[in-house]
Design a protein around this motif. Sequence first.
Motif, PDB file in Angstrom:
ATOM      1  N   UNK A 756       0.847  -1.196   0.000  1.00  0.00           N
ATOM      2  CA  UNK A 756       0.000   0.000   0.000  1.00  0.00           C
ATOM      3  C   UNK A 756       0.881   1.245   0.000  1.00  0.00           C
ATOM      4  N   UNK A 757       0.381   2.328  -0.605  1.00  0.00           N
ATOM      5  CA  UNK A 757       1.131   3.569  -0.701  1.00  0.00           C
ATOM      6  C   UNK A 757       0.246   4.716  -0.237  1.00  0.00           C
ATOM      7  N   UNK A 758       0.862   5.647   0.493  1.00  0.00           N
ATOM      8  CA  UNK A 758       0.155   6.818   1.002  1.00  0.00           C
ATOM      9  C   UNK A 758       0.901   8.066   0.562  1.00  0.00           C
ATOM     10  N   UNK A 759       0.177   9.065   0.074  1.00  0.00           N
ATOM     11  CA  UNK A 759       0.785  10.335  -0.289  1.00  0.00           C
ATOM     12  C   UNK A 759       1.316  10.418  -1.699  1.00  0.00           C
ATOM     13  N   UNK A 760       0.918   9.481  -2.559  1.00  0.00           N
ATOM     14  CA  UNK A 760       1.431   9.477  -3.930  1.00  0.00           C
ATOM     15  C   UNK A 760       1.055  10.759  -4.680  1.00  0.00           C
ATOM     16  N   UNK A 761      -0.108  11.297  -4.365  1.00  0.00           N
ATOM     17  CA  UNK A 761      -0.558  12.503  -5.068  1.00  0.00           C
ATOM     18  C   UNK A 761       0.320  13.703  -4.757  1.00  0.00           C
ATOM     19  N   UNK A 762       1.113  13.651  -3.712  1.00  0.00           N
ATOM     20  CA  UNK A 762       1.949  14.784  -3.341  1.00  0.00           C
ATOM     21  C   UNK A 762       3.274  14.858  -4.068  1.00  0.00           C
ATOM     22  N   UNK A 763       3.575  13.886  -4.953  1.00  0.00           N
ATOM     23  CA  UNK A 763       4.836  13.935  -5.695  1.00  0.00           C
ATOM     24  C   UNK A 763       4.875  15.174  -6.584  1.00  0.00           C
ATOM     25  N   UNK A 764       6.013  15.875  -6.647  1.00  0.00           N
ATOM     26  CA  UNK A 764       6.117  17.058  -7.518  1.00  0.00           C
ATOM     27  C   UNK A 764       5.950  16.679  -8.995  1.00  0.00           C
ATOM     28  N   UNK A 765       5.473  17.626  -9.773  1.00  0.00           N
ATOM     29  CA  UNK A 765       5.286  17.374 -11.207  1.00  0.00           C
ATOM     30  C   UNK A 765       6.619  17.398 -11.947  1.00  0.00           C
ATOM     31  N   UNK A 766       7.526  18.228 -11.506  1.00  0.00           N
ATOM     32  CA  UNK A 766       8.821  18.312 -12.164  1.00  0.00           C
ATOM     33  C   UNK A 766       9.810  17.320 -11.578  1.00  0.00           C
ATOM     34  N   UNK A 767      11.080  17.453 -11.951  1.00  0.00           N
ATOM     35  CA  UNK A 767      12.101  16.537 -11.430  1.00  0.00           C
ATOM     36  C   UNK A 767      12.274  16.680  -9.919  1.00  0.00           C
ATOM     37  N   UNK A 768      12.593  15.589  -9.278  1.00  0.00           N
ATOM     38  CA  UNK A 768      12.805  15.580  -7.832  1.00  0.00           C
ATOM     39  C   UNK A 768      13.714  14.415  -7.476  1.00  0.00           C
ATOM     40  N   UNK A 769      14.161  14.405  -6.223  1.00  0.00           N
ATOM     41  CA  UNK A 769      14.991  13.302  -5.723  1.00  0.00           C
ATOM     42  C   UNK A 769      14.259  12.655  -4.555  1.00  0.00           C
ATOM     43  N   UNK A 770      13.874  11.401  -4.731  1.00  0.00           N
ATOM     44  CA  UNK A 770      13.238  10.636  -3.659  1.00  0.00           C
ATOM     45  C   UNK A 770      14.331   9.998  -2.803  1.00  0.00           C
ATOM     46  N   UNK A 771      14.274  10.202  -1.486  1.00  0.00           N
ATOM     47  CA  UNK A 771      15.204   9.544  -0.557  1.00  0.00           C
ATOM     48  C   UNK A 771      14.389   8.662   0.382  1.00  0.00           C
ATOM     49  N   UNK A 772      14.789   7.416   0.494  1.00  0.00           N
ATOM     50  CA  UNK A 772      14.021   6.448   1.280  1.00  0.00           C
ATOM     51  C   UNK A 772      14.932   5.663   2.205  1.00  0.00           C
ATOM     52  N   UNK A 773      14.345   5.171   3.293  1.00  0.00           N
ATOM     53  CA  UNK A 773      15.084   4.247   4.154  1.00  0.00           C
ATOM     54  C   UNK A 773      15.267   2.921   3.441  1.00  0.00           C
ATOM     55  N   UNK A 774      16.185   2.101   3.971  1.00  0.00           N
ATOM     56  CA  UNK A 774      16.582   0.892   3.229  1.00  0.00           C
ATOM     57  C   UNK A 774      16.630  -0.319   4.161  1.00  0.00           C
ATOM     58  N   UNK A 775      15.461  -0.818   4.599  1.00  0.00           N
ATOM     59  CA  UNK A 775      15.466  -1.937   5.550  1.00  0.00           C
ATOM     60  C   UNK A 775      15.640  -3.315   4.913  1.00  0.00           C
TER      61      UNK A 775
END
Length: 937
Positions: A756-775
């Motif tokens: 499941x994913x929450x907050x997908x609609x908040x992604x910017x329209x232009x370029x961005x850098x996603x940083x995520x934890x890595x478990x």
Amino acid sequence: MSVASEERANLILELVRALTAEVHPHASRRPVTLDSPFDELGIGSLELAELLLRVQHAFGVALPSHLLADAETPRDLLQAVMRHHGPAGEDVGLALQAARAGGTARVSLPGVRRLSPPIAASTLIDALDWHVGAAPHRMHIRILDESGSPIEVSYEALRRDATAVAAGLLAHDVTPGDTVAIMLPTTRAYFVTFTGVLLAGAVPVPIYPPARPSQLADHLRRHTGILANARAALLVTVPDALSLGQLLRSNVEGLRHVVVPESLTGVTDVALPRPRASDLALVQYTSGSTGQPKGVALTHDNLLANIRAMGQAAAVSGADTFVSWLPLYHDMGLIGAWLSCLYFGIPLVVMAPQAFLTRPSRWLWAIHANHGTISAGPNFAYELCLAKIDDTEIDGLDLSSWRLAFNGAEPVSPSTIERFIERFARYGLRPEVITPVYGLAESAVGLAFPPLGRGPLIDRIDRDRFGRSGRADPAKPDEADPLRFVACGQPLPGHEIRVVDATGNELGDRRQGRIEFRGPSATAGYFRNAAATRRLFHDDWLDTGDLGYLADADLYVTGRIKDVIIRAGRNLHPTELEEAVGNVAGVRKGCVAVFACPDRTGGAERLVVMAETRATDDETTAALRSEIITTAVDLLGAAPDDVVLAPPRTVPKTSSGKIRRAAARELYQSGRVGARPRPLWWELARFRLRGAVPSVRRARQTAAALAFAAYAWALFIVLGASVIAVLPLLPRIRWRRRLAVGAVRVLARLTATPVTVHGLAGLPRGPSIVVANHPSWLDGPGLAMVLPHAFRFVAGEVLEHEALTGFVLSRLGTEFVERYEREHGVADTDRVVTLVRGGQSIVVFPEGHLARAPGLRPFHMGAFVAAAQAGVPVVPVAIRGTREVLRPEHRFPRRGAVDIMIGAPIQPLGTDWSAAVALQRAARDAVLRLSGEPDVE
């Protein structure tokens, strides 16, 4: 080293400390020396590049470019500066002052206050680390063995050995939040193990070992209930108790391991979780004097609040020394003695409880020999000193250093206090030293302390009026037999106490009622016991379960609510009668239980006195019964309905020595008083048989887990082989990505693993850098399922050189970056900046690598430097559940669910290093909050 070289070295070290504090502000501060490896300080390629710029600026030199690749320690920088700079002058001194004042280094370093407590500490680990930094070699604990020879433990030694235990716990798959039961005697291993559990992010659960074989059946029953309620993942005990531990394990499904302290060893250089003030720090099980033990859940906040309040009330200072024999599984010994000493930095001199019980004079001689200023014990300890210490044992004893003798944890006897003062005054004991106190596990340990130097205050009240109306009116001076209660003081700073009636209305002075309290030490409730927690709270007040009254701001405790006996319209408290019967010649002192028992015919409650005696002949026992009846009539004005004379070790007691009246009533009602106990082999056989059901259930769960793992691997191999076979045939990267994502979705569906994913609609329209934890290794596939196909993943260059993995990732358009060769790392960051400026969105795992233990590790700076220079937002993403499905270093997938939380984009506020650092901090804080992972920075 010359003065000039020393000044340069100090400046470089200040710059290194400032940079590490800036990039990793919450990390445990390691000592920074000239030979500290940069990798261990969390300084990577970009951080080192920034450090070189600062060194050049501070010294006004141009350093060679090869230092970025070659420098391994601050000493390498010092040597380079010495080669490219003349004699040190005023400029270095000014630069050093600027670094310390927040100029070039932008950090302020406070001086070390060696004798003051760590007032800024928010956890017990913070307090320990503060002392390790301030005075690492100072003695923290002196353990006295049977011969009295000391074993000393410093703060540094405790931290070092506990870190090794923490690593051993992580190797046993203990994760932050797990509970770990500790059944150890008072030895170095106890202190190290308890601290190691905290360092591992787990929660210690102290339990007591069985005192004697006759108690084994009751011990097993109670501990099985405790371990099951606590959901203990692991039990640490001594080698002699391993068989007992395995017996407990067979009866407790969740108990995975039973180990000895020596098996919990690991490397000391390991990333450990950083606890928060609100994290659970201890589950302290109540003594169970009126029922089954309940686990009091205490956070670091609760413990530190109580320790600080007690320290303020007791005026603890660096001149104090605490001497204790109290068991470490009891709150008074654990929190009141050890953890308080840990916080305030005062020495703790400790001996095993058995050493005191077998020879009470050892306690007093330990105070004498170590110039002890503070010590504590329940009332029976002071009584034992009166009864068991001969004058010849204490010739030359000096107790003049003793300034606080706390008496608490059970009813305080006025008679004991008076006789103790009278007996030991000749040995330098001052009357004002005796300090009756009140506390309970639900308030960590302490709740009320009297004013310093006042001495014990004893209240004489009208016995008849108190029994009939609950009014504690002062007795007349000539009254022959008044009730006497000891003042336990006033609430600790920041805490409140009130006395209420049965309907919750607050009562005035000298009116007996329920004692309730509130304050920062108060527990939030009982561990996994919602029903008992609801009964504990009355709005925001906690019910102590005790009765008492207030008079002139002092609290007087009169007894337990559940123990009150109603007799002819009078409320009778059993404590006074138990003490009086215990003083009858032939009765074992401290081994008397007085309780009410329902009449089988439906009449009024029966008053029963159960007293232990060694007498067996009819004439002696008849005389004893008569004497007990006379004592009861003289004291209460009424005879007991039954007097039961029992053999020694019949009256049930808690681990701390309190009478378990409810258990005594049950024993009486079942007709088992004096009955010959079942053989030990019979009790052990019953528990082994009872443990068969949990063992079978555990075996079924293991078999099901193995079957699922085999099924999941079979699916992965089939789907993976299919993807590898088709990837070379698809010319467009978009098609290849869709193929891979489709295979991942099929795998998730067939293994019943919801994503499941929450907050997908908040992604910017232009370029961005996603940083995520890595478990887990599953993080990349999980993100690929939910993110738009336009996102490109960044991975370490080491994966590019693995045959199958490198081929698949390359065909999917993964961007590989160097994480070990510093010059290439800086160049790769520039390449990422070019990609983002060109409109490409990327996904980065800034922790850089997987780790077996849970926790969010330090973030590397590359993604944030790239975002700041490219002027694009950073999107923090938290991944939950993948570690539970497939843990790093494991090849055993389990059933589970994956949640992906997408946070709000964070815009850079500039293009320089400071803006990149601000991005890193904000993004890491967001991921930490969204993921719920412990902080291991």
